[in-house]
Design a protein around this motif. Structure first.
Motif, PDB file in Angstrom:
ATOM      1  N   ASN A   5      26.448  -7.488   8.298  1.00 27.21           N
ATOM      2  CA  ASN A   5      27.288  -8.680   8.297  1.00 27.21           C
ATOM      3  C   ASN A   5      28.244  -8.527   7.123  1.00 27.21           C
ATOM      4  O   ASN A   5      27.797  -8.229   6.008  1.00 27.21           O
ATOM      5  CB  ASN A   5      26.451  -9.942   8.073  1.00 27.21           C
ATOM      6  CG  ASN A   5      25.759 -10.419   9.317  1.00 27.21           C
ATOM      7  OD1 ASN A   5      26.294 -10.321  10.417  1.00 27.21           O
ATOM      8  ND2 ASN A   5      24.551 -10.948   9.146  1.00 27.21           N
ATOM      9  N   GLY A  22      28.903  -5.342   2.872  1.00 26.95           N
ATOM     10  CA  GLY A  22      28.086  -5.713   4.023  1.00 26.95           C
ATOM     11  C   GLY A  22      26.622  -5.844   3.661  1.00 26.95           C
ATOM     12  O   GLY A  22      26.116  -5.139   2.795  1.00 26.95           O
ATOM     13  N   ARG A  23      25.970  -6.763   4.320  1.00 23.35           N
ATOM     14  CA  ARG A  23      24.538  -6.983   4.160  1.00 23.35           C
ATOM     15  C   ARG A  23      23.892  -6.673   5.493  1.00 23.35           C
ATOM     16  O   ARG A  23      24.362  -7.113   6.544  1.00 23.35           O
ATOM     17  CB  ARG A  23      24.287  -8.428   3.740  1.00 23.35           C
ATOM     18  CG  ARG A  23      22.876  -8.707   3.315  1.00 23.35           C
ATOM     19  CD  ARG A  23      22.773 -10.009   2.546  1.00 23.35           C
ATOM     20  NE  ARG A  23      23.565  -9.941   1.329  1.00 23.35           N
ATOM     21  CZ  ARG A  23      24.298 -10.954   0.853  1.00 23.35           C
ATOM     22  NH1 ARG A  23      24.334 -12.112   1.483  1.00 23.35           N
ATOM     23  NH2 ARG A  23      24.992 -10.807  -0.252  1.00 23.35           N
ATOM     24  N   LEU A  74      21.994  -6.583   8.825  1.00 27.36           N
ATOM     25  CA  LEU A  74      21.631  -7.641   9.761  1.00 27.36           C
ATOM     26  C   LEU A  74      20.118  -7.840   9.758  1.00 27.36           C
ATOM     27  O   LEU A  74      19.357  -6.887   9.552  1.00 27.36           O
ATOM     28  CB  LEU A  74      22.093  -7.280  11.179  1.00 27.36           C
ATOM     29  CG  LEU A  74      23.596  -7.105  11.372  1.00 27.36           C
ATOM     30  CD1 LEU A  74      23.901  -6.534  12.743  1.00 27.36           C
ATOM     31  CD2 LEU A  74      24.317  -8.421  11.154  1.00 27.36           C
TER      32      LEU A  74
END
Length: 181
Positions: A110, A171-172, A174
């Motif tokens: 994400n 981004g992390r 999901l």
């Protein structure tokens, strides 16, 4: 030389604290004092202020790999590329499988704004390309660990003009990313 001195000082501190606690039978978990020493050590050598929630395993992994030479397609200490480094880190530190190249990895995250990055988040770059060509792992205080083509595994500042120029997104992972069991 400084890195060696700090490593020796940490080892001596840990050994000293372990010697004081040897009389406690079945002590298998790392003590709070040992964790605190490790956090102090990594804070000093990496220039990142570690909090009570910081992941010592993440910093130990990065420390162990710093200086590993770059090798396209590599995934060992004999040579590693950026996505191989991110893959190894996520496998060993977070017990999570991620993609095998920076674009595949990006498809599993994400997006996170630069100001919201947390330890362990991924940072992506588009270097001389319209496609994502580089990935690193954020470690805090505006720094990230990655495998550079010129210097191998290293720690860099996101605010460095070079990285600022090519920064794409953070981004992390999901929530439904596959876990290694």
């Amino acid at each position: 030389m400084k890195k060696l001195f700090l490593a020796i000082a940490l080892m001596m501190s840990v050994l000293s604290s372990q010697a004081q606690t040897k009389s406690v039978p079945n002590q298998t978990e790392e003590s709070d004092e040992d964790k605190s020493l490790a956090k102090d050590y990594f804070s000093q050598i990496m220039g990142v202020a570690m909090s009570a929630t910081s992941n010592v395993k993440l910093f130990q992994f990065v420390y162990d790999w710093v200086g590993t030479p770059y090798r396209l397609g590599g995934d060992t200490k004999r040579g590693i590329d950026c996505s191989g480094f991110a893959y190894q880190l996520y496998t060993k530190v977070f017990n999570t499988a991620i993609g095998n190249n920076s674009r595949n990895i990006f498809s599993t995250v994400n997006p996170v704004s630069k100001t919201d990055l947390k330890e362990g988040d991924l940072v992506f770059f588009k270097i001389h390309s319209r496609a994502i060509t580089h990935v690193g792992v954020y470690i805090g205080n505006g720094k990230f660990a990655h495998a550079s083509t010129s210097k191998g595994v290293m720690i860099s500042y996101l605010a460095d003009p070079y990285w600022t120029r090519y920064y794409y997104k953070g981004g992390r992972l999901l929530a439904d990313a596959p876990q290694n069991n």
